[in-house]
Design a protein around this motif. Structure first.
Motif, PDB file in Angstrom:
ATOM      1  N   GLU A  77       0.231  -8.104   7.592  1.00  0.00           N
ATOM      2  CA  GLU A  77      -0.210  -7.003   6.736  1.00  0.00           C
ATOM      3  C   GLU A  77      -1.106  -7.512   5.603  1.00  0.00           C
ATOM      4  N   LYS A  78      -0.732  -8.673   5.051  1.00  0.00           N
ATOM      5  CA  LYS A  78      -1.514  -9.259   3.954  1.00  0.00           C
ATOM      6  C   LYS A  78      -2.934  -9.572   4.415  1.00  0.00           C
ATOM      7  N   GLN A  79      -3.081 -10.280   5.564  1.00  0.00           N
ATOM      8  CA  GLN A  79      -4.401 -10.709   6.020  1.00  0.00           C
ATOM      9  C   GLN A  79      -5.255  -9.503   6.448  1.00  0.00           C
ATOM     10  N   ASN A  80      -4.625  -8.526   7.100  1.00  0.00           N
ATOM     11  CA  ASN A  80      -5.354  -7.335   7.530  1.00  0.00           C
ATOM     12  C   ASN A  80      -5.887  -6.551   6.332  1.00  0.00           C
ATOM     13  N   LEU A  81      -5.015  -6.385   5.315  1.00  0.00           N
ATOM     14  CA  LEU A  81      -5.444  -5.638   4.133  1.00  0.00           C
ATOM     15  C   LEU A  81      -6.486  -6.418   3.332  1.00  0.00           C
ATOM     16  N   LEU A  82      -6.361  -7.761   3.266  1.00  0.00           N
ATOM     17  CA  LEU A  82      -7.389  -8.562   2.598  1.00  0.00           C
ATOM     18  C   LEU A  82      -8.748  -8.380   3.287  1.00  0.00           C
ATOM     19  N   GLY A  83      -8.734  -8.312   4.639  1.00  0.00           N
ATOM     20  CA  GLY A  83      -9.976  -8.042   5.355  1.00  0.00           C
ATOM     21  C   GLY A  83     -10.591  -6.729   4.932  1.00  0.00           C
ATOM     22  N   ASP A 140     -10.811   2.844   5.332  1.00  0.00           N
ATOM     23  CA  ASP A 140     -10.017   3.276   4.189  1.00  0.00           C
ATOM     24  C   ASP A 140      -8.682   3.852   4.585  1.00  0.00           C
ATOM     25  N   LYS A 141      -8.440   4.110   5.848  1.00  0.00           N
ATOM     26  CA  LYS A 141      -7.189   4.728   6.279  1.00  0.00           C
ATOM     27  C   LYS A 141      -6.488   3.890   7.340  1.00  0.00           C
ATOM     28  N   PRO A 142      -6.073   2.632   7.028  1.00  0.00           N
ATOM     29  CA  PRO A 142      -5.358   1.826   8.009  1.00  0.00           C
ATOM     30  C   PRO A 142      -3.984   2.394   8.248  1.00  0.00           C
ATOM     31  N   LYS A 143      -3.510   2.275   9.501  1.00  0.00           N
ATOM     32  CA  LYS A 143      -2.182   2.800   9.822  1.00  0.00           C
ATOM     33  C   LYS A 143      -1.102   1.897   9.242  1.00  0.00           C
ATOM     34  N   LYS A 144      -0.003   2.533   8.801  1.00  0.00           N
ATOM     35  CA  LYS A 144       1.136   1.758   8.305  1.00  0.00           C
ATOM     36  C   LYS A 144       2.007   1.329   9.487  1.00  0.00           C
ATOM     37  N   SER A 145       2.383   0.044   9.489  1.00  0.00           N
ATOM     38  CA  SER A 145       3.222  -0.471  10.569  1.00  0.00           C
ATOM     39  C   SER A 145       4.647   0.034  10.417  1.00  0.00           C
ATOM     40  N   ALA A 174      -3.262  -0.132  -4.917  1.00  0.00           N
ATOM     41  CA  ALA A 174      -4.482  -0.420  -5.688  1.00  0.00           C
ATOM     42  C   ALA A 174      -5.718  -0.210  -4.828  1.00  0.00           C
ATOM     43  N   CYS A 175      -5.614  -0.611  -3.557  1.00  0.00           N
ATOM     44  CA  CYS A 175      -6.735  -0.412  -2.621  1.00  0.00           C
ATOM     45  C   CYS A 175      -7.022   1.077  -2.453  1.00  0.00           C
ATOM     46  N   LYS A 176      -5.959   1.894  -2.307  1.00  0.00           N
ATOM     47  CA  LYS A 176      -6.150   3.341  -2.159  1.00  0.00           C
ATOM     48  C   LYS A 176      -6.787   3.945  -3.410  1.00  0.00           C
ATOM     49  N   LYS A 177      -6.509   3.338  -4.582  1.00  0.00           N
ATOM     50  CA  LYS A 177      -7.089   3.812  -5.838  1.00  0.00           C
ATOM     51  C   LYS A 177      -8.459   3.151  -6.122  1.00  0.00           C
ATOM     52  N   ARG A 178      -8.935   2.326  -5.129  1.00  0.00           N
ATOM     53  CA  ARG A 178     -10.216   1.613  -5.229  1.00  0.00           C
ATOM     54  C   ARG A 178     -10.218   0.572  -6.346  1.00  0.00           C
ATOM     55  N   LEU A 179      -9.035   0.055  -6.666  1.00  0.00           N
ATOM     56  CA  LEU A 179      -8.919  -1.050  -7.626  1.00  0.00           C
ATOM     57  C   LEU A 179      -8.865  -2.350  -6.825  1.00  0.00           C
ATOM     58  N   TYR A 180     -10.022  -2.724  -6.250  1.00  0.00           N
ATOM     59  CA  TYR A 180     -10.021  -3.802  -5.263  1.00  0.00           C
ATOM     60  C   TYR A 180      -9.700  -5.162  -5.873  1.00  0.00           C
ATOM     61  N   GLN A 181     -10.179  -5.428  -7.097  1.00  0.00           N
ATOM     62  CA  GLN A 181      -9.878  -6.728  -7.714  1.00  0.00           C
ATOM     63  C   GLN A 181      -8.384  -6.871  -7.985  1.00  0.00           C
ATOM     64  N   LYS A 182      -7.745  -5.781  -8.431  1.00  0.00           N
ATOM     65  CA  LYS A 182      -6.292  -5.813  -8.638  1.00  0.00           C
ATOM     66  C   LYS A 182      -5.567  -6.009  -7.315  1.00  0.00           C
ATOM     67  N   ALA A 183      -6.079  -5.372  -6.256  1.00  0.00           N
ATOM     68  CA  ALA A 183      -5.473  -5.542  -4.935  1.00  0.00           C
ATOM     69  C   ALA A 183      -5.528  -6.999  -4.497  1.00  0.00           C
ATOM     70  N   LEU A 184      -6.654  -7.679  -4.776  1.00  0.00           N
ATOM     71  CA  LEU A 184      -6.776  -9.098  -4.422  1.00  0.00           C
ATOM     72  C   LEU A 184      -5.737  -9.946  -5.146  1.00  0.00           C
ATOM     73  N   LEU A 185      -5.498  -9.669  -6.439  1.00  0.00           N
ATOM     74  CA  LEU A 185      -4.497 -10.424  -7.201  1.00  0.00           C
ATOM     75  C   LEU A 185      -3.120 -10.285  -6.571  1.00  0.00           C
ATOM     76  N   ASN A 186      -2.761  -9.052  -6.190  1.00  0.00           N
ATOM     77  CA  ASN A 186      -1.456  -8.822  -5.562  1.00  0.00           C
ATOM     78  C   ASN A 186      -1.342  -9.553  -4.228  1.00  0.00           C
ATOM     79  N   LEU A 187      -2.349  -9.392  -3.382  1.00  0.00           N
ATOM     80  CA  LEU A 187      -2.269  -9.920  -2.019  1.00  0.00           C
ATOM     81  C   LEU A 187      -2.272 -11.433  -2.005  1.00  0.00           C
TER      82      LEU A 187
END
Length: 568
Positions: free
Chosen positions: A111-117, A19-24, A86-99
């Protein structure tokens, strides 16, 4: 059952890492470059909230910009940071739409593929999570990112109960951890030990649990010491080594008590603070009582002085009233003087500027009468046109006198609103096209359609009529007048009227420029200062704008009107 408890404790720790990935840093720098490149204020606000970890605001601002922008580079970046929020707010389905809206060839692909994982791992869709993490690894990320990806892939395989694959990735993670990173080493060893232990490979698992336990003892994290001690207690219990298990459980209890004692100390400290506050409040109450006693003593002194103060107050009031009345009378006198000077100036204009055109109109009519009598019909049209033009000029002068009079008496309607600039200028130019055509003057326009200004429309029309009338009046036949609008700053837009007329001498130009701060009582008619230019300066200043004039004799004049832009 004991083994399962140990593994569940560890998996809980794993999720905290996910839940806490580092920002590049490079990703943030790329956002700064986009902000600097396109100057989109709302995009920059969204990026600022992302950097400050204010994810609710970042999510809202990103949505706002995505509705407005058509820039693909901004859209891809915004889809990522909104998906991250959205991921931080646990709105995972919305996060998928964005990514999934981010193009595959974009610079943000890793960043896209890592966050999708991460998102799919939280949704417990482990096959998809592994697939996207594998794609992210193909981008050859930095070691700390690669380590986290190995960890998350291993975790996905644990959930799938494919322990050999989990072991492979946890081992890869362990190989990347620096020796001085004790916390990461302890957790990695516990990961690997849990995989072995879940497969009943105790000979491989137990040494790793012991190594994790020994490392945790050298580390300052009390909770980590507690978990490793409890894991060892479970291991020894399953080995039926109950004496060692009890020792580990007792150590676990001590660490738990240590955490409890730490919390108790904080609680006692908080109570001490409350006690200190209560004592301070008691001191304040005592001080208030002492102040009240002092107030009683002072009150007796104040009663004796109150009569004198009341008397002085009455005198002060009478003095202020007289002073205000005198001030009001003085102000009325000044206003009356200005009104008289305005009246004298207007009479001067009427007597000076109207005498000449009226006499000319009279002569034109006498000439017209002779031409009609002598049947010189060809000359009648020219004389009539000249008379009409002179009448128009005289009407224009009378309008200026009226507008100036109303403005000086604060009776000129003035309503500042937001207007598109192009239609206002087009209408003003249209009214002068026939006159320009009659004088064989080329009148051209180049107007930007998107400019919005905050101004009073009617006063702006008066200014444009005056300036266009002057341009046509002082431009000879076959001349040229260019009218254009443009926005050259965030605060102001410009109307530019450029002619190839006779121009203005330096001396007269200085006098015209001096009108900007000239009041009615300082006007000298003998210096050739026209009412039209004075009216223009006054109205533009009232619109919070500026009137700039450049001119050369025999080369023409350029006038620029600067008007404030309407704020978004």
């Amino acid at each position: 059952m004991s083994k399962l408890f140990s593994i569940l404790v560890l998996i809980n720790l794993f999720f905290l890492q996910v839940d806490k990935p580092k920002k590049s840093k490079s990703f943030i720098e790329r956002g700064d470059l986009i902000c600097e490149k396109y100057k989109n204020k709302t995009f920059c606000e969204a990026l600022k909230f992302y950097k400050e970890k204010q994810y609710d605001s970042c999510y809202a601002y990103s949505a706002k910009v995505l509705l407005l922008t058509k820039n693909e580079e901004e859209i891809n970046y915004l889809n990522f940071i909104q998906g991250y929020s959205a991921c931080k707010k646990r709105l995972y389905q919305k996060a998928l739409l964005n990514l999934h809206s981010i193009s595959d060839d974009d610079k943000n692909a890793f960043e896209k593929q890592n966050l999708l994982g991460n998102v799919y791992l939280n949704l417990k869709r482990y096959n998809e999570s592994i697939a996207y993490y594998e794609k992210a690894l193909e981008k050859k990320p930095e070691e700390y990112r690669k380590k986290n990806i190995y960890h998350n892939i291993g975790l996905s395989y644990v959930h799938k109960k494919e322990y050999s694959k989990a072991k492979e990735y946890f081992s890869k993670e362990l190989n990347l951890i620096q020796k001085n990173d004790t916390l990461a080493l302890v957790r990695a060893k516990m990961d690997l030990a849990s995989v072995y232990y879940n497969q009943y490979l105790d000979d491989e698992a137990i040494p790793l649990f012991k190594e994790a336990y020994e490392l945790a003892k050298t580390f300052s994290d009390v909770e980590l010491k507690q978990y490793t001690a409890k894991n060892m207690a479970v291991v020894e219990k399953n080995r039926k080594n109950y004496q060692k298990s009890i020792e580990y459980y007792m150590e676990y209890g001590r660490w738990k008590d240590s955490i409890w004692n730490r919390d108790k100390i904080w609680e006692l400290t908080e109570k001490d603070k409350q006690l200190a506050v209560a004592q301070k409040q008691q001191e304040i109450v005592l001080q208030d009582e002492q102040l009240k006693r002092q107030a009683v003593i002072q009150k007796s002194l104040l009663i004796g002085a109150s009569g004198l103060l009341v008397f002085l107050g009455i005198l002060s009031y009478i003095y202020r009233e007289l002073k205000n009345k005198n001030k009001f009378i003085t102000q009325q006198k000044e206003e009356l003087n200005i009104a008289n000077k305005t009246k004298d100036y207007l009479f001067s204009v009427v007597s000076h500027d109207l005498r000449s055109p009226i006499n000319t109109i009279k002569r034109q009519h006498e000439k017209l009468k002779r031409q009609l009598k002598n049947k010189e019909y060809d000359a009648v049209a020219e004389t009539t046109n000249n008379a009409i033009a002179l009448t128009e000029s005289t009407s224009h002068l009378l309008n200026n006198v009226l507008h100036w009079s109303l403005e000086q008496n604060n009776q000129l309607s003035f309503n500042t609103e937001v207007y598109p600039l192009k239609p206002l200028v087009e209408q003003a130019v249209y009214n002068f096209e026939e006159i320009a055509e009659a004088k064989n003057i080329e009148l051209t326009t180049k107007l930007e359609a998107s400019i919005l200004v905050k101004a009073d429309k009617e006063s702006l029309k008066i200014v444009l009529r005056n300036l266009l009338d002057n341009a046509l009046k002082y431009t000879g036949e076959n001349g040229k007048i260019d009218v254009k609008t443009y926005s050259d700053s965030e605060d102001f837009s410009t109307i530019e009227i450029k002619d190839t007329g006779f121009g203005i001498s330096k001396e007269k130009l200085e006098k015209i420029k001096g009108l900007e701060n000239l009041s009615i009582d300082k006007i000298n008619r003998s210096e050739g200062v026209g009412l039209g230019m004075l009216l223009c300066q006054t109205l533009i200043k009232k619109n919070n704008g500026r009137l700039l004039i450049e001119s050369e004799l025999d080369r023409g004049t350029t006038i620029r009107i600067l008007l404030p832009n309407a704020k978004a």
